[in-house]
Design an enzyme around this catalytic site. Structure first.
Site, PDB file in Angstrom:
ATOM      1  N   ASP A   1      -6.369  -6.830   4.311  1.00  0.00           N
ATOM      2  CA  ASP A   1      -7.441  -6.439   3.614  1.00  0.00           C
ATOM      3  C   ASP A   1      -8.356  -7.320   2.900  1.00  0.00           C
ATOM      4  OD1 ASP A   1      -9.062  -4.253   2.261  1.00  0.00           O
ATOM      5  OD2 ASP A   1      -8.141  -4.796   0.509  1.00  0.00           O
TER       6      ASP A   1
ATOM      7  N   ASP B   1     -12.255  -9.065   4.659  1.00  0.00           N
ATOM      8  CA  ASP B   1     -13.540  -9.279   3.635  1.00  0.00           C
ATOM      9  C   ASP B   1     -14.215 -10.558   3.893  1.00  0.00           C
ATOM     10  OD1 ASP B   1     -13.264  -6.282   3.397  1.00  0.00           O
ATOM     11  OD2 ASP B   1     -13.878  -6.722   1.157  1.00  0.00           O
TER      12      ASP B   1
ATOM     13  N   LYS C   1       3.227 -15.244   2.529  1.00  0.00           N
ATOM     14  CA  LYS C   1       3.410 -16.332   1.102  1.00  0.00           C
ATOM     15  C   LYS C   1       5.055 -16.419   0.980  1.00  0.00           C
ATOM     16  CE  LYS C   1       1.815 -17.852  -2.873  1.00  0.00           C
ATOM     17  NZ  LYS C   1       0.825 -19.122  -2.804  1.00  0.00           N
TER      18      LYS C   1
ATOM     19  N   TYR D   1       0.844  -1.232   0.052  1.00  0.00           N
ATOM     20  CA  TYR D   1       0.014  -0.127  -0.255  1.00  0.00           C
ATOM     21  C   TYR D   1       0.813   1.446   0.005  1.00  0.00           C
ATOM     22  CZ  TYR D   1      -4.756  -1.967   0.802  1.00  0.00           C
ATOM     23  OH  TYR D   1      -5.732  -2.647   0.540  1.00  0.00           O
TER      24      TYR D   1
HETATM   25  C1  IPM Z   1     -10.414  -1.145   3.803  1.00  0.00           C
HETATM   26  C2  IPM Z   1     -10.528  -0.511   2.616  1.00  0.00           C
HETATM   27  C3  IPM Z   1      -9.281   0.242   2.133  1.00  0.00           C
HETATM   28  C4  IPM Z   1      -8.104  -0.541   2.128  1.00  0.00           C
HETATM   29  C5  IPM Z   1      -9.517   1.193   0.690  1.00  0.00           C
HETATM   30  C6  IPM Z   1     -10.820   1.924   0.753  1.00  0.00           C
HETATM   31  C7  IPM Z   1      -8.576   1.909   0.494  1.00  0.00           C
HETATM   32  O1  IPM Z   1     -10.912  -1.445   1.551  1.00  0.00           O
HETATM   33  O2  IPM Z   1     -10.283  -0.216   5.052  1.00  0.00           O
HETATM   34  O3  IPM Z   1     -10.611  -2.266   3.976  1.00  0.00           O
HETATM   35  O4  IPM Z   1      -7.803  -1.338   1.256  1.00  0.00           O
HETATM   36  O5  IPM Z   1      -7.479  -0.804   3.132  1.00  0.00           O
HETATM   37 MN    MN Z   2     -10.864  -3.624   2.306  1.00  0.00          MN
END
Ligand code: IPM
Ligand code: MN
Length: 355
Positions: free
Chosen positions: A246, A250, A190, A143
């Protein structure tokens, strides 16, 4: 009675609705427990681009730094997709994480019994439940690594880079988190392919010597994704890099029923943390009063507990959420047969009434 200054970043899309829902609940807490919460709203993301031309105005950084904590809705949306990469709404989010040195992102996923039907997994996979804390590194890795692109557009690159210090400090958070839980850490990497992952794994192993009570194991990220889907109950704490965290958070949130339920805390060197739902700005449903405010509301609960030390008040919020779910109220994303559908505002109001 205590007094706290909270910077609010409603942001874009459904951000303003869900933050307003969280404020409704915080107000109920302040009324019941006699605390004073002073809110200051600031701009970040697409709305800041519209107003100031940049996604993260300096004023926003200054106000956040001076506050006791930050509560964030969400940023981004198709409206700003054509912005140059350095001026996208997401840059605001990355910028504030960096400016506040919030290197540690805690993302708990807990399957509530009331929401079993909302999980995409079959009942048999959920028998033993799900209670995982994803500890995501937040201010390093790909990032923030060097980015390049060819002038003629024929190639582009991003860099995954971690220092031992960066790995150690997030590792410490993971081990300390595990000490308060089931004392098991899975470090996800990884290392069969990436040099940065080999350093990650080696550093985690060295660090584990300081935490003899905690069991440390390792998983490649592809396997970790599969294991979350086939046997989610096996996890206690997962510690991983910015990008893997990230993705896996999710996934773990979806298994818990809906991404609309899950909070997160971003912490760093100081007590000032930033609290936000893990979902995005959902521009497709913005302004329709159908978003689920629960992730933001329970993020506010994390803020009360972790930054303000208000443990009882945080519990009151989480209990109120459970009560409202027990009363069968559901927003669209977690709706199932026989439940009572409510909007964003109504859901927040119901939770506030149960404080
Ligand atoms: C999160 C979001 C962010 C990230 C984006 C919006 C930049 O997906 O907080 O998980 O990737 O960190
Ligand atoms: Mn995210």
């Amino acid at each position: 009675m205590a007094e706290f200054n909270i910077a609010l970043i409603p942001g874009d899309g459904i951000g303003p609705e869900i933050v307003s829902g969280a404020v409704t609940v915080l107000d109920a807490v302040s009324k019941k427990y006699g605390h004073k919460f002073n809110y200051q709203e600031v701009y970040m993301g697409g709305c800041a681009i519209d107003k100031y031309g940049v996604p993260l105005p300096q004023e926003t950084v200054d106000i956040c730094k001076k506050s006791d904590s930050v509560l964030l809705g969400a940023v981004g949306g198709p409206k700003w997709d054509s912005q140059p990469s350095e001026n996208r709404p997401e840059k605001g989010l990355l910028g504030i994480r960096k400016a506040l040195e919030l290197y540690s992102n805690l993302r708990p996923s807990i399957l509530k019994p009331q929401l079993k039907d909302a999980s995409p997994l079959k009942d048999e996979k959920l028998e033993k439940g799900l209670n995982v804390m994803v500890v995501r590194e937040l201010t390093g890795g790909i990032y923030f690594g060097e980015r390049k692109k060819a002038e003629d557009g024929s190639w582009a690159s991003d860099t995954e880079k971690y220092s031992v210090e960066e790995i150690k400090r997030i590792g410490k958070i993971a081990f300390e988190t595990a000490m308060l839980r089931d004392k098991r850490v899975v470090s996800v990497d990884k290392a069969n392919v990436l040099e940065s992952s080999r350093l990650w794994r080696k550093t985690m192993i060295e660090l584990s010597a300081d935490y003899p009570e905690v069991e440390l194991t390792h998983m490649y990220v592809d396997n970790a994704a599969m294991q979350l889907a086939i046997n989610p109950a096996q996890f206690d704490v997962i510690v991983t890099s910015n990008i893997f965290g990230d993705i896996l958070s999710d996934l773990s949130s979806a298994i818990a029923g809906s991404i609309g339920m899950l909070p997160s805390a971003s912490l760093g060197a100081t007590k000032c943390g930033m609290y936000e739902p893990i979902h995005g700005s959902a521009p497709d449903i913005a302004g329709m009063d159908i978003a689920n405010p629960i992730a933001t509301i329970v993020s506010a609960a994390m803020m009360l507990e972790m930054s303000f030390g208000l443990v009882e008040e945080a519990k009151a919020i989480n209990d109120a959420v459970d009560k409202v779910l027990d009363q069968n109220y559901r927003t669209t994303d977690i709706m199932s047969d026989g439940m009572k559908k409510v909007g964003c505002k109504e859901m927040a109001k119901l939770i506030a009434e149960n404080i």
